[in-house]
Write a protein that holds these residues in place. Sequence first.
Motif, PDB file in Angstrom:
ATOM      1  N   SER A  19       0.836  -1.211   0.000  1.00  0.00           N
ATOM      2  CA  SER A  19       0.000   0.000   0.000  1.00  0.00           C
ATOM      3  C   SER A  19       0.863   1.249   0.000  1.00  0.00           C
ATOM      4  O   SER A  19       0.626   2.195  -0.769  1.00  0.00           O
ATOM      5  CB  SER A  19      -0.913   0.024   1.238  1.00  0.00           C
ATOM      6  OG  SER A  19      -1.835  -1.032   1.198  1.00  0.00           O
ATOM      7  N   TYR A  74       1.467   3.729  -3.311  1.00  0.00           N
ATOM      8  CA  TYR A  74       1.035   5.130  -3.188  1.00  0.00           C
ATOM      9  C   TYR A  74       2.204   6.057  -3.516  1.00  0.00           C
ATOM     10  O   TYR A  74       2.063   7.020  -4.270  1.00  0.00           O
ATOM     11  CB  TYR A  74       0.510   5.417  -1.781  1.00  0.00           C
ATOM     12  CG  TYR A  74      -0.319   6.692  -1.712  1.00  0.00           C
ATOM     13  CD1 TYR A  74      -1.706   6.643  -1.761  1.00  0.00           C
ATOM     14  CD2 TYR A  74       0.282   7.942  -1.643  1.00  0.00           C
ATOM     15  CE1 TYR A  74      -2.469   7.806  -1.736  1.00  0.00           C
ATOM     16  CE2 TYR A  74      -0.461   9.107  -1.620  1.00  0.00           C
ATOM     17  CZ  TYR A  74      -1.836   9.036  -1.660  1.00  0.00           C
ATOM     18  OH  TYR A  74      -2.587  10.189  -1.648  1.00  0.00           O
ATOM     19  N   TRP A 124     -11.675   5.169   3.207  1.00  0.00           N
ATOM     20  CA  TRP A 124     -11.384   3.731   3.209  1.00  0.00           C
ATOM     21  C   TRP A 124     -12.586   2.936   3.752  1.00  0.00           C
ATOM     22  O   TRP A 124     -12.993   1.923   3.169  1.00  0.00           O
ATOM     23  CB  TRP A 124     -10.137   3.476   4.070  1.00  0.00           C
ATOM     24  CG  TRP A 124      -9.781   2.034   4.212  1.00  0.00           C
ATOM     25  CD1 TRP A 124      -9.097   1.267   3.321  1.00  0.00           C
ATOM     26  CD2 TRP A 124     -10.116   1.172   5.311  1.00  0.00           C
ATOM     27  NE1 TRP A 124      -8.976  -0.014   3.797  1.00  0.00           N
ATOM     28  CE2 TRP A 124      -9.593  -0.103   5.018  1.00  0.00           C
ATOM     29  CE3 TRP A 124     -10.810   1.360   6.512  1.00  0.00           C
ATOM     30  CZ2 TRP A 124      -9.739  -1.184   5.883  1.00  0.00           C
ATOM     31  CZ3 TRP A 124     -10.953   0.280   7.372  1.00  0.00           C
ATOM     32  CH2 TRP A 124     -10.413  -0.977   7.049  1.00  0.00           C
ATOM     33  N   ARG A 139      -6.187   4.448  -4.578  1.00  0.00           N
ATOM     34  CA  ARG A 139      -5.316   3.713  -3.644  1.00  0.00           C
ATOM     35  C   ARG A 139      -5.837   3.744  -2.209  1.00  0.00           C
ATOM     36  O   ARG A 139      -5.412   2.933  -1.379  1.00  0.00           O
ATOM     37  CB  ARG A 139      -3.876   4.238  -3.749  1.00  0.00           C
ATOM     38  CG  ARG A 139      -3.138   3.465  -4.821  1.00  0.00           C
ATOM     39  CD  ARG A 139      -2.055   4.138  -5.538  1.00  0.00           C
ATOM     40  NE  ARG A 139      -1.489   3.164  -6.504  1.00  0.00           N
ATOM     41  CZ  ARG A 139      -2.091   2.797  -7.633  1.00  0.00           C
ATOM     42  NH1 ARG A 139      -3.254   3.295  -7.967  1.00  0.00           N
ATOM     43  NH2 ARG A 139      -1.531   1.898  -8.441  1.00  0.00           N
ATOM     44  N   PRO A 165      -5.980  -0.732   0.947  1.00  0.00           N
ATOM     45  CA  PRO A 165      -5.391  -1.386   2.135  1.00  0.00           C
ATOM     46  C   PRO A 165      -6.353  -2.390   2.778  1.00  0.00           C
ATOM     47  O   PRO A 165      -7.564  -2.168   2.795  1.00  0.00           O
ATOM     48  CB  PRO A 165      -5.090  -0.218   3.075  1.00  0.00           C
ATOM     49  CG  PRO A 165      -4.944   0.962   2.183  1.00  0.00           C
ATOM     50  CD  PRO A 165      -5.935   0.731   1.071  1.00  0.00           C
ATOM     51  N   SER A 216      -2.930  -1.211   7.912  1.00  0.00           N
ATOM     52  CA  SER A 216      -2.247  -1.059   6.620  1.00  0.00           C
ATOM     53  C   SER A 216      -2.421   0.362   6.097  1.00  0.00           C
ATOM     54  O   SER A 216      -1.494   0.932   5.511  1.00  0.00           O
ATOM     55  CB  SER A 216      -2.803  -2.057   5.603  1.00  0.00           C
ATOM     56  OG  SER A 216      -2.606  -3.375   6.054  1.00  0.00           O
ATOM     57  N   MET A 257       0.472   2.959   5.359  1.00  0.00           N
ATOM     58  CA  MET A 257       0.550   3.573   4.030  1.00  0.00           C
ATOM     59  C   MET A 257       0.804   5.072   4.159  1.00  0.00           C
ATOM     60  O   MET A 257       1.687   5.628   3.506  1.00  0.00           O
ATOM     61  CB  MET A 257      -0.763   3.334   3.264  1.00  0.00           C
ATOM     62  CG  MET A 257      -0.763   3.903   1.853  1.00  0.00           C
ATOM     63  SD  MET A 257      -2.369   3.755   1.034  1.00  0.00           S
ATOM     64  CE  MET A 257      -3.076   5.337   1.478  1.00  0.00           C
TER      65      MET A 257
END
Lengths: 56, 479
Positions: free
Chosen positions: B48, B52, B99, B261, B265, B270, B274
């Motif tokens: 991740s 990125y 997310w 992106r 994750p 994560s 990241m």
Amino acid sequence: MRQAMVYAILLLLMYIPPYTMLKASSPLALLLYWTALGIAGLAYAWVETRGWGKSG
Amino acid sequence: MDRLLIGLIVLAAYIILGTAVAIASRKRLEAGEEGFYIAKGRLGSFLSAMTYAATTYSSFMVVGLVGFAYSTGVGALGFELVYLISTLGLLIIFSRRVWRRARERGWVSPGEMLADIYGSRMVAVVASIIFLVSLVPYASAQLKGIGEAVAGLAGGGDQYYTIGVLLGVAVMLVWSLVAGIWSVAATDALQGLWMLIAGTMLLLWLVAELRSSGLGVVEAFRVLEEAGLAGPGGFWSIHIFLAFTIPWMFFAVTNPQVVQRLFMPRDEGSLRNMVRWFGVFGLYYTVLVVLVGLLARAAYEAGVLGISVDPADPAQRDRVTPSLLYIASPLLASIVFTSIVAASISTVDSILLTLSSSISRDLGAGRRAGLAGLIVVAGVLAGVALARLQYIVLLSVLSSLMLLSLAPATIAGWLGRRGDPRLVAASMLVGPVIVAIATVTTGSVKAAFVSRPMGIPISIWILAVSTLLVLVAGRIRGS
């Protein structure tokens, strides 16, 4: 909101001092100044994400 | 000839290694578009963070930014670090909520996210068209970077430029298609590491060369000061600094390849890693690259190392790194040259995959058409790169200017605001429309980019008008 405030202040510090009080400073001084602000932004991100993934 | 041969051997090693990594990642690929485009949200911390960072930091860094620091001084560092700090801020504020919502709602493409937020597919279609139009110059600039690097390695020649561009297109197509995001993320990790190692080696070599010429780092900065590079002045007047920094401040919100992106994750841990390791990568790489440019300029001013790139000529900015590679040892030059290729490919294959997901999901064309679109877009990018339009920095930044008007609608949506989708779509079109008007009225892309209608930078106009439309859209929806 606290997070937005912190990054807004960091961004203002990226712009205002270099174009006012640091206007005539040496390239090395400006490099160190801007790098220090970058480190501050990264350190704050590190602190703010401490709790991510540890609850819920 | 030795130089070219070693360069080709290192490049071949990189391509073979990358292809092996891409093929090995196939076993993780799951069926369906969610698996192909966002790994079904199963990327770990390392992949991740590296995808990125490698997607974000392109050949602009080691070609464009080195040249910028060389030509314009330390203001180039401020320009790039404004981007990093604003991106970290946006990630801290928004990435966790985006997310979570991506998992709840099953978002695959950024356009799909906007369509879901505003309840209209038209929003996704408009966003996708803007993505396509805006990212062509940005991605083409990456291919141009590969072409310039190959030509520099071979000591010039248009045929080498063409070979470089075509090779770049071929590699990014293979690495995108082998296992979708898994092969892209895995090769991004390899390429990101290569970029860091190569950049570090280049800086250490430059410092050692300067020292052997009697110029320490502190003395080099004194030379820069004596050359009139003190303070952020000169090129970096405040309005130029604003013109360059404002579009990049919202890169993390407006560029679909990085927004996507945030969906990838596998858990919050994560995602946390990241954000953190992207920041570490970004800060280190930015300072490193700017130092290379500044020290190269000090060498030029001191008359050592034989660097002859004229800092006063903007057309020569992108030649600083190739000129360094020309005087470096063949092995170092080959490793750094390959890192330029890596930086470009890691950015462009991510863009291609994201655009493919837009064609497939947002335009409703389906997965096969999405993959066909990926190949067609790659061909267009190659065509633009082969035409050698403008220089790399303006091409890259112009994309951010056109995408800038997506920021208000995206941020408002992430904050839970809703609005009339027609006005939201209109707000997204503000960037391309204003850029087009400015280009026609000023007569050039370069003049349009730094234009200041009524004394206000064009980027502020784009943000103001698009924000106003999003606010009005919210009122209409609410009434």
